[in-house]
Design a protein around this motif. Sequence first.
Motif, PDB file in Angstrom:
ATOM      1  N   TRP A   9       0.818  -1.223   0.000  1.00  8.57           N
ATOM      2  CA  TRP A   9       0.000   0.000   0.000  1.00  8.57           C
ATOM      3  C   TRP A   9       0.845   1.263   0.000  1.00  8.57           C
ATOM      4  N   LYS A  10       2.129   1.125   0.253  1.00 10.60           N
ATOM      5  CA  LYS A  10       3.010   2.301   0.406  1.00 10.60           C
ATOM      6  C   LYS A  10       2.409   3.233   1.461  1.00 10.60           C
ATOM      7  N   MET A  11       2.657   4.561   1.338  1.00  5.78           N
ATOM      8  CA  MET A  11       2.169   5.463   2.385  1.00  5.78           C
ATOM      9  C   MET A  11       0.768   5.962   2.025  1.00  5.78           C
ATOM     10  N   TYR A 168      11.640  -9.063  -7.903  1.00  4.54           N
ATOM     11  CA  TYR A 168      12.334  -8.303  -8.943  1.00  4.54           C
ATOM     12  C   TYR A 168      11.443  -7.139  -9.349  1.00  4.54           C
ATOM     13  N   GLU A 169      11.926  -5.939  -9.061  1.00  7.27           N
ATOM     14  CA  GLU A 169      11.147  -4.742  -9.370  1.00  7.27           C
ATOM     15  C   GLU A 169      12.025  -3.755 -10.143  1.00  7.27           C
ATOM     16  N   PRO A 170      11.931  -3.788 -11.468  1.00  7.17           N
ATOM     17  CA  PRO A 170      12.694  -2.795 -12.228  1.00  7.17           C
ATOM     18  C   PRO A 170      12.220  -1.394 -11.817  1.00  7.17           C
ATOM     19  N   ILE A 174       8.130   0.904 -11.696  1.00 11.24           N
ATOM     20  CA  ILE A 174       7.344   1.056 -10.463  1.00 11.24           C
ATOM     21  C   ILE A 174       6.538   2.344 -10.504  1.00 11.24           C
ATOM     22  N   GLY A 175       5.227   2.184 -10.472  1.00 12.70           N
ATOM     23  CA  GLY A 175       4.335   3.337 -10.419  1.00 12.70           C
ATOM     24  C   GLY A 175       4.320   4.165 -11.691  1.00 12.70           C
ATOM     25  N   THR A 176       4.895   3.642 -12.766  1.00 19.40           N
ATOM     26  CA  THR A 176       5.008   4.430 -13.996  1.00 19.40           C
ATOM     27  C   THR A 176       4.016   3.994 -15.064  1.00 19.40           C
ATOM     28  N   GLY A 212       6.033  -4.065 -10.559  1.00 19.64           N
ATOM     29  CA  GLY A 212       6.231  -2.915 -11.441  1.00 19.64           C
ATOM     30  C   GLY A 212       5.049  -2.790 -12.372  1.00 19.64           C
ATOM     31  N   SER A 213       4.074  -1.996 -11.911  1.00 15.39           N
ATOM     32  CA  SER A 213       2.877  -1.721 -12.725  1.00 15.39           C
ATOM     33  C   SER A 213       2.137  -2.993 -13.147  1.00 15.39           C
ATOM     34  N   MET A 214       2.135  -3.997 -12.270  1.00 17.91           N
ATOM     35  CA  MET A 214       1.335  -5.189 -12.572  1.00 17.91           C
ATOM     36  C   MET A 214      -0.132  -4.831 -12.346  1.00 17.91           C
ATOM     37  N   GLY A 234       1.812  -2.577  -6.198  1.00 18.83           N
ATOM     38  CA  GLY A 234       1.661  -1.281  -5.545  1.00 18.83           C
ATOM     39  C   GLY A 234       0.283  -0.702  -5.803  1.00 18.83           C
ATOM     40  N   GLY A 235       0.208   0.177  -6.795  1.00 16.51           N
ATOM     41  CA  GLY A 235      -1.036   0.917  -7.072  1.00 16.51           C
ATOM     42  C   GLY A 235      -2.276   0.036  -7.138  1.00 16.51           C
ATOM     43  N   ALA A 236      -2.179  -1.089  -7.816  1.00 18.51           N
ATOM     44  CA  ALA A 236      -3.362  -1.934  -8.010  1.00 18.51           C
ATOM     45  C   ALA A 236      -3.818  -2.619  -6.718  1.00 18.51           C
TER      46      ALA A 236
HETATM   47  C1  PEP Z   1       5.711  -1.442  -5.664  1.00 12.32           C
HETATM   48  O1  PEP Z   1       5.590  -0.416  -5.036  1.00 12.32           O
HETATM   49  O2  PEP Z   1       6.328  -2.384  -5.167  1.00 12.32           O
HETATM   50  C2  PEP Z   1       5.123  -1.525  -7.002  1.00 12.32           C
HETATM   51  C3  PEP Z   1       5.364  -2.573  -7.755  1.00 12.32           C
HETATM   52  O3  PEP Z   1       4.328  -0.476  -7.390  1.00 12.32           O
HETATM   53  P1  PEP Z   1       3.371  -0.417  -8.686  1.00 12.32           P
HETATM   54  O4  PEP Z   1       2.652  -1.729  -8.782  1.00 12.32           O
HETATM   55  O5  PEP Z   1       2.452   0.734  -8.424  1.00 12.32           O
HETATM   56  O6  PEP Z   1       4.259  -0.189  -9.864  1.00 12.32           O
END
Ligand code: PEP
Length: 251
Positions: A9-11, A168-170, A174-176, A212-214, A234-236
Amino acid sequence: MNKLIVGNWKMNGSLAGNESLVRTMLDGLAAAPAPAPHADLALCAPAVYLAQLQGLLKASPIAWGAQDVSAHEQGAYTGEVAAGMLKDFACRYAIVGHSERRQYHGETDDTVATKAQRALAAGVTPIVCVGETLTQRETGQTESVVKRQLAAVIHTVGHCITEIVVAYEPVWAIGTGKTATPEMAQEVHAVLRAQLAAASTHAKRVHILYGGSMNGANAASLLAQPDIDGGLIGGASLKAVDFLQIAAAAR
Ligand code: PEP
């Protein structure tokens, strides 16, 4: 091995918002014909909400965890949260070395490795994040960067390496909204698997997640890759429908 789908959820969040999000997820799981049969689920919340998640999720199929953990066991480290404290709230997971921690809080490979070790010692599974920046990818350094990041953890935790989860998070994804193609992700996951295999004969047991934006639309093709064992979302993960769609895509 079940896929592992972990929300970060991040912050974000609030008492009221978390409750409504979690209840919608649980209702969605209960209503599904076969509730996420191939996926284990977890949510990683800001530390102040872990007690709330424990209350909401303790009798549910969703586990919970933290987004960071201190590299120290206890003592004069104002603002930090120790692994033993996470265990007090029955956290199953702690994310360590997220690129936002490496980037904004100066966490080094060694700090991340120590955090992973602290988590393991307390009985909390560290989700160790590795990943390259766009510049590193464009200059052909992807493999050396992720291997260096994982090597620090292997060196520190030794034979306990099979008790961790790797993500693995390129960084550029992330969030892009930019996702690695399934082939790009699989290529790096295979490198990480081989590195784990060189360290332990039980490397197949280690979940290697992609992050990464999954989202609901791209999850199935990513999760179909042989070395992609789940997702760090993250976002989803802030939208019940999207998170459950990703869980349902796990086969
Ligand atoms: C993350 O924060 O670990 C992430 C993968 O974010 P997002 O899914 O929003 O790219």
